[in-house]
Design a protein around this motif. Structure first.
Motif, PDB file in Angstrom:
ATOM      1  N   ARG A  33       3.448   2.156  -6.979  1.00  0.00           N
ATOM      2  CA  ARG A  33       2.077   1.659  -7.009  1.00  0.00           C
ATOM      3  C   ARG A  33       1.925   0.419  -6.130  1.00  0.00           C
ATOM      4  O   ARG A  33       2.905  -0.256  -5.836  1.00  0.00           O
ATOM      5  CB  ARG A  33       1.678   1.290  -8.443  1.00  0.00           C
ATOM      6  N   GLU A  34       0.702   0.125  -5.756  1.00  0.00           N
ATOM      7  CA  GLU A  34       0.410  -1.133  -5.073  1.00  0.00           C
ATOM      8  C   GLU A  34       0.910  -2.295  -5.922  1.00  0.00           C
ATOM      9  O   GLU A  34       0.683  -2.340  -7.130  1.00  0.00           O
ATOM     10  CB  GLU A  34      -1.098  -1.293  -4.863  1.00  0.00           C
ATOM     11  N   ILE A  78      -3.628   5.189  -1.071  1.00  0.00           N
ATOM     12  CA  ILE A  78      -3.914   5.651  -2.425  1.00  0.00           C
ATOM     13  C   ILE A  78      -3.358   4.603  -3.389  1.00  0.00           C
ATOM     14  O   ILE A  78      -2.464   3.843  -3.035  1.00  0.00           O
ATOM     15  CB  ILE A  78      -3.298   7.034  -2.704  1.00  0.00           C
ATOM     16  N   LYS A  79      -3.885   4.548  -4.585  1.00  0.00           N
ATOM     17  CA  LYS A  79      -3.471   3.509  -5.537  1.00  0.00           C
ATOM     18  C   LYS A  79      -2.014   3.660  -5.949  1.00  0.00           C
ATOM     19  O   LYS A  79      -1.304   2.684  -6.152  1.00  0.00           O
ATOM     20  CB  LYS A  79      -4.379   3.540  -6.771  1.00  0.00           C
ATOM     21  N   GLU A  80      -1.566   4.900  -6.095  1.00  0.00           N
ATOM     22  CA  GLU A  80      -0.186   5.165  -6.478  1.00  0.00           C
ATOM     23  C   GLU A  80       0.218   6.538  -5.977  1.00  0.00           C
ATOM     24  O   GLU A  80      -0.631   7.387  -5.711  1.00  0.00           O
ATOM     25  CB  GLU A  80      -0.003   5.080  -7.991  1.00  0.00           C
ATOM     26  N   SER A 119       0.838  -1.197   0.000  1.00  0.00           N
ATOM     27  CA  SER A 119       0.000   0.000   0.000  1.00  0.00           C
ATOM     28  C   SER A 119       0.877   1.252   0.000  1.00  0.00           C
ATOM     29  O   SER A 119       1.953   1.261   0.601  1.00  0.00           O
ATOM     30  CB  SER A 119      -0.907  -0.001   1.243  1.00  0.00           C
ATOM     31  N   ASN A 161       0.535   5.226   1.172  1.00  0.00           N
ATOM     32  CA  ASN A 161      -0.348   5.931   2.103  1.00  0.00           C
ATOM     33  C   ASN A 161       0.075   7.393   2.263  1.00  0.00           C
ATOM     34  O   ASN A 161       1.266   7.712   2.240  1.00  0.00           O
ATOM     35  CB  ASN A 161      -0.309   5.238   3.468  1.00  0.00           C
TER      36      ASN A 161
END
Length: 300
Positions: free
Chosen positions: A292-293, A177-179, A163, A165
């Motif tokens: 990114r995740e 957040i996604k990225e 993740s 954050n």
């Protein structure tokens, strides 16, 4: 480089270390024991008939470190100044890590590797009545310091980003957040901890979260410890200052391990106890980019 455990006649011998300098030497090794889920659950719940599996394994690992010269023929008899065994529950078993220290003329790599091996074997012995299919594997040296050859950090250590954050204030829980865009010599764009200083990005491993869950603390989600990046598969706090990582598109350098926790902060109030002061790490951005995740993490 030549093998040192052979004399001029090609016969095995113990290496002469009398002329070497006394230095502080540390070695860390790790290994895994893979098992059935029901076996792992019974270890966690203390339901193994022979007793507390990890407590016995911890003692065995320390004893193994002290007995290394009696087990490995060409190892020197070393006075150990410290030996520590750590356990992390992973999805399919237990990861064991040993850190051994001395001040002497030869290193403690073998002591660390022996400690891990004996600790894993002890877990097997404690649980073999219900699971003979357990597998001990991936025993390896993670890092060592001291001596003429200098420091060593294993290069094939890999993990991944669980993740990313962010928060616009310090001392509060970060939101996933996604990225995220990480800026050179600043940190995560729009994050309150960014700046031209040495603690630009904070990271914490999900394995540290598991330790808190084992204490009965619920509701732990990425960002709750105010970490910018939640990781998996890599024990961050065991790596030395100066280690560089490739994380997504970025290159980051480890600058600090642990920190003094905020007094009465939102994290402390919600969680009750925090792993960040001991197991969180901080980095600075050497090369910027997007993280990114799911992105890989590699030691470089």
């Amino acid at each position: 480089m030549e093998f040192t455990h052979f004399n001029k006649n090609g016969r095995a011998h113990m290496v002469e270390v009398g002329d070497k300098e006394v230095t502080k030497r540390i070695a860390t090794a790790s290994g895994k024991i893979i098992m059935k889920k029901k076996t792992l659950d019974r270890i966690k719940e203390g339901q193994i008939k022979k007793g507390d599996v990890l407590s016995v394994s911890e003692i065995a690992g320390i004893m193994g470190a002290k007995q290394t010269s009696n087990l490995i023929p060409m190892c020197h008899n070393i006075f150990l100044s410290g030996a520590n065994i750590d356990f992390n529950f992973i999805e399919d078993g237990v990861q064991v890590q040993a850190t051994v220290k001395t001040e002497g003329k030869t290193g403690v790599e073998m002591e660390a590797l022996t400690a891990v091996s004996i600790a894993c074997l002890t877990i097997y012995d404690m649980c073999k009545a219900i699971d003979k299919d357990m597998i001990i594997n991936d025993i390896k040296l993670i890092k060592k310091s001291g001596g003429k050859s200098g420091d060593y950090v294993r290069k094939d250590i890999k993990g991944k980003v669980l993740s990313v954050n962010i928060s616009d204030k310090k001392g509060v829980i970060k939101k996933p957040i996604k990225e995220g865009v990480f800026i050179e010599e600043f940190g995560l764009e729009n994050d309150a901890h960014g700046g031209n200083w040495h603690r630009q990005v904070s990271l914490l491993a999900i394995e540290s979260f598991e330790k808190m869950k084992d204490l009965g603390i619920d509701g732990l989600v990425p960002g709750i410890f105010a970490e910018n990046i939640t990781t998996e598969g890599i024990e961050l706090f065991s790596l030395p200052i100066g280690t560089r990582f490739k994380i997504g598109e970025t290159i980051q350098e480890l600058t600090q391990i642990g920190k003094e926790c905020h007094t009465g902060c939102e994290i402390s109030k919600k969680v009750g106890k925090c792993v960040m002061p001991k197991e969180g790490i901080f980095t600075k951005i050497i090369k910027g980019g997007v993280v990114r995740e799911g992105d890989p993490i590699e030691v470089i």
